[in-house]
Scaffold this motif. Structure first.
Motif, PDB file in Angstrom:
ATOM      1  N   LEU A 103      73.752 -77.480  50.379  1.00  0.00           N
ATOM      2  CA  LEU A 103      73.898 -76.030  50.564  1.00  0.00           C
ATOM      3  C   LEU A 103      73.801 -75.314  49.210  1.00  0.00           C
ATOM      4  N   LYS A 104      74.474 -75.850  48.202  1.00  0.00           N
ATOM      5  CA  LYS A 104      74.471 -75.192  46.893  1.00  0.00           C
ATOM      6  C   LYS A 104      73.065 -75.199  46.268  1.00  0.00           C
ATOM      7  N   ILE A 105      72.346 -76.321  46.436  1.00  0.00           N
ATOM      8  CA  ILE A 105      70.981 -76.404  45.889  1.00  0.00           C
ATOM      9  C   ILE A 105      70.082 -75.404  46.628  1.00  0.00           C
ATOM     10  N   ALA A 106      70.211 -75.382  47.958  1.00  0.00           N
ATOM     11  CA  ALA A 106      69.371 -74.481  48.764  1.00  0.00           C
ATOM     12  C   ALA A 106      69.645 -73.020  48.384  1.00  0.00           C
ATOM     13  N   GLN A 107      70.927 -72.680  48.208  1.00  0.00           N
ATOM     14  CA  GLN A 107      71.257 -71.298  47.840  1.00  0.00           C
ATOM     15  C   GLN A 107      70.613 -70.909  46.513  1.00  0.00           C
ATOM     16  N   SER A 108      70.601 -71.864  45.571  1.00  0.00           N
ATOM     17  CA  SER A 108      70.058 -71.549  44.248  1.00  0.00           C
ATOM     18  C   SER A 108      68.553 -71.282  44.320  1.00  0.00           C
ATOM     19  N   LEU A 109      67.914 -71.708  45.412  1.00  0.00           N
ATOM     20  CA  LEU A 109      66.460 -71.525  45.566  1.00  0.00           C
ATOM     21  C   LEU A 109      66.126 -70.510  46.654  1.00  0.00           C
ATOM     22  N   SER A 110      67.124 -69.732  47.071  1.00  0.00           N
ATOM     23  CA  SER A 110      66.927 -68.712  48.116  1.00  0.00           C
ATOM     24  C   SER A 110      66.361 -69.289  49.406  1.00  0.00           C
ATOM     25  N   ILE A 111      66.879 -70.427  49.781  1.00  0.00           N
ATOM     26  CA  ILE A 111      66.536 -71.022  51.078  1.00  0.00           C
ATOM     27  C   ILE A 111      67.689 -70.696  52.015  1.00  0.00           C
ATOM     28  N   GLU A 112      67.371 -70.145  53.187  1.00  0.00           N
ATOM     29  CA  GLU A 112      68.430 -69.816  54.153  1.00  0.00           C
ATOM     30  C   GLU A 112      68.964 -71.108  54.757  1.00  0.00           C
ATOM     31  N   THR A 113      70.276 -71.246  54.837  1.00  0.00           N
ATOM     32  CA  THR A 113      70.824 -72.503  55.362  1.00  0.00           C
ATOM     33  C   THR A 113      71.689 -72.255  56.581  1.00  0.00           C
ATOM     34  N   TYR A 114      71.354 -72.962  57.669  1.00  0.00           N
ATOM     35  CA  TYR A 114      72.171 -72.936  58.876  1.00  0.00           C
ATOM     36  C   TYR A 114      72.974 -74.236  58.910  1.00  0.00           C
ATOM     37  N   VAL A 115      74.258 -74.143  59.213  1.00  0.00           N
ATOM     38  CA  VAL A 115      75.100 -75.350  59.259  1.00  0.00           C
ATOM     39  C   VAL A 115      75.658 -75.536  60.663  1.00  0.00           C
ATOM     40  N   SER A 116      75.393 -76.714  61.229  1.00  0.00           N
ATOM     41  CA  SER A 116      76.024 -77.078  62.504  1.00  0.00           C
ATOM     42  C   SER A 116      77.073 -78.145  62.228  1.00  0.00           C
ATOM     43  N   LYS A 136      76.871 -76.199  71.047  1.00  0.00           N
ATOM     44  CA  LYS A 136      77.506 -75.184  71.916  1.00  0.00           C
ATOM     45  C   LYS A 136      76.873 -73.803  71.760  1.00  0.00           C
ATOM     46  N   THR A 137      76.369 -73.510  70.573  1.00  0.00           N
ATOM     47  CA  THR A 137      75.799 -72.183  70.302  1.00  0.00           C
ATOM     48  C   THR A 137      74.401 -72.367  69.745  1.00  0.00           C
ATOM     49  N   GLU A 138      73.436 -71.660  70.354  1.00  0.00           N
ATOM     50  CA  GLU A 138      72.043 -71.846  69.916  1.00  0.00           C
ATOM     51  C   GLU A 138      71.803 -71.219  68.544  1.00  0.00           C
ATOM     52  N   VAL A 175      69.523 -86.701  67.232  1.00  0.00           N
ATOM     53  CA  VAL A 175      68.156 -86.663  66.689  1.00  0.00           C
ATOM     54  C   VAL A 175      67.221 -85.817  67.550  1.00  0.00           C
ATOM     55  N   GLU A 176      67.203 -86.050  68.861  1.00  0.00           N
ATOM     56  CA  GLU A 176      66.246 -85.293  69.686  1.00  0.00           C
ATOM     57  C   GLU A 176      66.576 -83.793  69.730  1.00  0.00           C
ATOM     58  N   PRO A 177      67.843 -83.404  69.950  1.00  0.00           N
ATOM     59  CA  PRO A 177      68.127 -81.963  69.902  1.00  0.00           C
ATOM     60  C   PRO A 177      67.759 -81.323  68.561  1.00  0.00           C
ATOM     61  N   ILE A 178      67.953 -82.041  67.475  1.00  0.00           N
ATOM     62  CA  ILE A 178      67.596 -81.450  66.168  1.00  0.00           C
ATOM     63  C   ILE A 178      66.081 -81.296  66.063  1.00  0.00           C
ATOM     64  N   LEU A 179      65.346 -82.367  66.423  1.00  0.00           N
ATOM     65  CA  LEU A 179      63.877 -82.292  66.323  1.00  0.00           C
ATOM     66  C   LEU A 179      63.330 -81.126  67.144  1.00  0.00           C
ATOM     67  N   SER A 180      63.918 -80.878  68.308  1.00  0.00           N
ATOM     68  CA  SER A 180      63.393 -79.786  69.138  1.00  0.00           C
ATOM     69  C   SER A 180      63.716 -78.417  68.524  1.00  0.00           C
ATOM     70  N   GLN A 181      64.605 -78.395  67.542  1.00  0.00           N
ATOM     71  CA  GLN A 181      64.933 -77.153  66.842  1.00  0.00           C
ATOM     72  C   GLN A 181      64.049 -76.954  65.605  1.00  0.00           C
ATOM     73  N   VAL A 182      63.346 -78.049  65.205  1.00  0.00           N
ATOM     74  CA  VAL A 182      62.497 -77.983  63.995  1.00  0.00           C
ATOM     75  C   VAL A 182      61.084 -77.550  64.396  1.00  0.00           C
ATOM     76  N   LYS A 183      60.496 -76.649  63.599  1.00  0.00           N
ATOM     77  CA  LYS A 183      59.125 -76.183  63.879  1.00  0.00           C
ATOM     78  C   LYS A 183      58.117 -77.325  63.702  1.00  0.00           C
ATOM     79  N   ALA A 184      57.007 -77.251  64.388  1.00  0.00           N
ATOM     80  CA  ALA A 184      55.923 -78.209  64.128  1.00  0.00           C
ATOM     81  C   ALA A 184      55.537 -78.078  62.657  1.00  0.00           C
ATOM     82  N   GLY A 185      55.290 -79.199  62.022  1.00  0.00           N
ATOM     83  CA  GLY A 185      54.987 -79.184  60.578  1.00  0.00           C
ATOM     84  C   GLY A 185      56.217 -79.461  59.733  1.00  0.00           C
ATOM     85  N   GLY A 186      57.393 -79.362  60.370  1.00  0.00           N
ATOM     86  CA  GLY A 186      58.630 -79.581  59.617  1.00  0.00           C
ATOM     87  C   GLY A 186      59.108 -81.015  59.717  1.00  0.00           C
ATOM     88  N   CYS A 187      60.210 -81.284  59.046  1.00  0.00           N
ATOM     89  CA  CYS A 187      60.704 -82.656  59.109  1.00  0.00           C
ATOM     90  C   CYS A 187      62.216 -82.739  59.252  1.00  0.00           C
TER      91      CYS A 187
END
Ligand SMILES: NC(=O)c1ccc[n+]([C@@H]2O[C@H](COP(=O)([O-])OP(=O)(O)OC[C@H]3O[C@@H](n4cnc5c(N)ncnc54)[C@H](OP(=O)(O)O)[C@@H]3O)[C@@H](O)[C@H]2O)c1
Ligand SMILES: [Zn+2]
Ligand SMILES: [Zn+2]
Length: 362
Positions: A210-223, A246-248, A266-278
């Motif tokens: 989270l701290k690294i992402a913030q330093s690079l202006s990457i939006e971070t969602y935490v579940s 519980k919350t989309e 794994v499967e619920p996370i993958l379905s939340q990731v855009k094509a091209g993502g990892c």
């Protein structure tokens, strides 16, 4: 004899004050038999203090952090690679002896030891800076003695200089496992400024991502699920924080990192990731992974696993830490209370996210 010091391995010396002409000793916690951590299976003993070989340094240990992997080794989830073994792979100390051929380190310098203890240096992986895949990879506190001791030996090429790090030394140990692993997982995600990163689980490692992402202006969602982790993630400034089961999430992710060993996510996370993502998977083991909807969930996405650690990421992360707004939460324990600290870590009863053992403050 100091209180709490038990009979060591056969042949170990038992004097606490070495005299001229006598072998110098060190106090160390050793593991000889794997058992539930509540059985206090580690013993505090006195051992001969090893000298640095030609291409090694000896570290006088100041602080040593506890990682869940130490518990996995102590309890038998991972096999014993050496017995007895001194666990501990988040080690901060001062160089107190250098071998004949050492050029990179000097006596008195602050250094660290982390999970990567050594690799062969000659295989195709070592020659391309991917020593995490080296078949001869050796881990600190698993294949080789680690830092729950007053002194430890580290091969020169694998010690980390900590001279530039401005944090108090007692707060540095967690940087050396969750910190480096978080940085390595972040790099695997190949995410850029302006994109959205999802973190699943908010334990010690996710904090650094989270701290690294913030330093690079990457939006971070935490579940994450627990109130404690939900509050921590909000306090640390994650853009969206909830339990995604519980919350989309409000938007699809460019990349995601999974921390807990929960294959069902794994499967619920993958379905939340855009094509091209990892999806980057941090765990060293997980429950069963099943993907039922290939086209909807996996097609177009990549799954990567974080496999051991490399020197490149360790050095890059240490060079970066002064630029990150880091306040690692640390609960300090005296050296003699390692067994208690391991129990509290296992039972998630620490006041702060990380347990660190004070071995020596000077
Ligand atoms: N690959 C490598 O070489 C390497 C190196 C270092 C670390 N690691 C791995 O990196 C991972 C991260 O370590 P960590 O200590 O930061 O993580 P962790 O504390 O083991 O897990 C992170 C969080 O995930 C949540 N969680 C746990 N079980 C869950 C479940 N069944 N379903 C959903 N959420 C669950 C918990 O938060 P909530 O209770 O709030 O949900 C937990 O705090 C570990 O698995 C470790 O093995 C790997
Ligand atoms: Zn670790
Ligand atoms: Zn190699």
């Amino acid at each position: 004899m100091p209180e709490g010091v038990e009979q060591g391995v056969p042949g170990a010396l038992r004097r606490s004050t070495p005299h001229i002409g006598e072998e110098v000793i060190l106090k160390a916690w050793i593991l000889t038999k794997q058992a539930p951590i509540e059985e206090r299976s580690l013993s505090l003993v006195e051992l001969p203090n090893p000298s640095a070989g030609d291409r090694e340094i000896r570290i006088k240990v100041s602080y040593s952090g506890i990682c869940r992997t130490d518990i996995h080794i102590a309890e038998g989830d991972l096999p014993l690679m050496k017995s007895p073994i001194i666990l501990g792979h988040e080690v901060v100390g001062i160089v107190d002896q250098v071998g004949e051929e050492i050029t990179q380190f000097q006596v008195g310098e602050r250094v660290g030891a982390y999970w990567l203890h050594s690799a062969c240096g000659q295989c195709k992986y070592c020659l391309s800076s991917r020593e995490n895949y080296c078949p001869a990879f050796q881990a600190t506190g698993w294949h080789a003695d680690g830092g729950f001791a007053e002194y430890m030996i580290v091969p020169e090429g694998f010690a980390l200089s900590l001279e530039t790090v401005r944090l108090e030394p007692g707060k540095i140990p967690p940087l050396l496992c969750p910190g480096i692993a978080g940085y390595a997982a972040f790099k695997l995600a190949e995410i850029e400024s302006g994109e959205i990163l999802g973190l699943y689980g908010f334990g010690p490692t996710a904090y650094y991502v989270l701290k690294i992402a913030q330093s690079l202006s990457i939006e971070t969602y935490v579940s994450t699920r627990s109130t404690r982790n939900l509050e921590r993630a909000r306090r640390e400034g994650a853009v969206w924080v909830a339990d995604a089961s519980k919350t989309e999430m409000p938007a699809k992710l460019d990349a995601a990192i999974l921390f807990p060993p929960a294959g069902n996510l794994v499967e619920p996370i993958l379905s939340q990731v855009k094509a091209g993502g990892c999806l980057v998977m941090a765990p060293v083991s997980t429950s069963t992974i099943a993907i039922e909807q290939y086209s909807a969930s996996l097609w177009g996405r990549t799954i990567k696993t974080l496999y051991q650690l490399r020197r490149t990421e360790a050095k890059e992360f240490i060079a970066l830490v002064n630029d990150l707004d880091l306040q690692p939460g640390v609960t300090l324990f005296p050296f003699e209370e390692l067994d208690e600290a391991l129990i509290l870590t296992k039972q998630n009863k620490l006041e702060q996210a990380n347990a660190v053992i004070t071995v020596r403050t000077k």
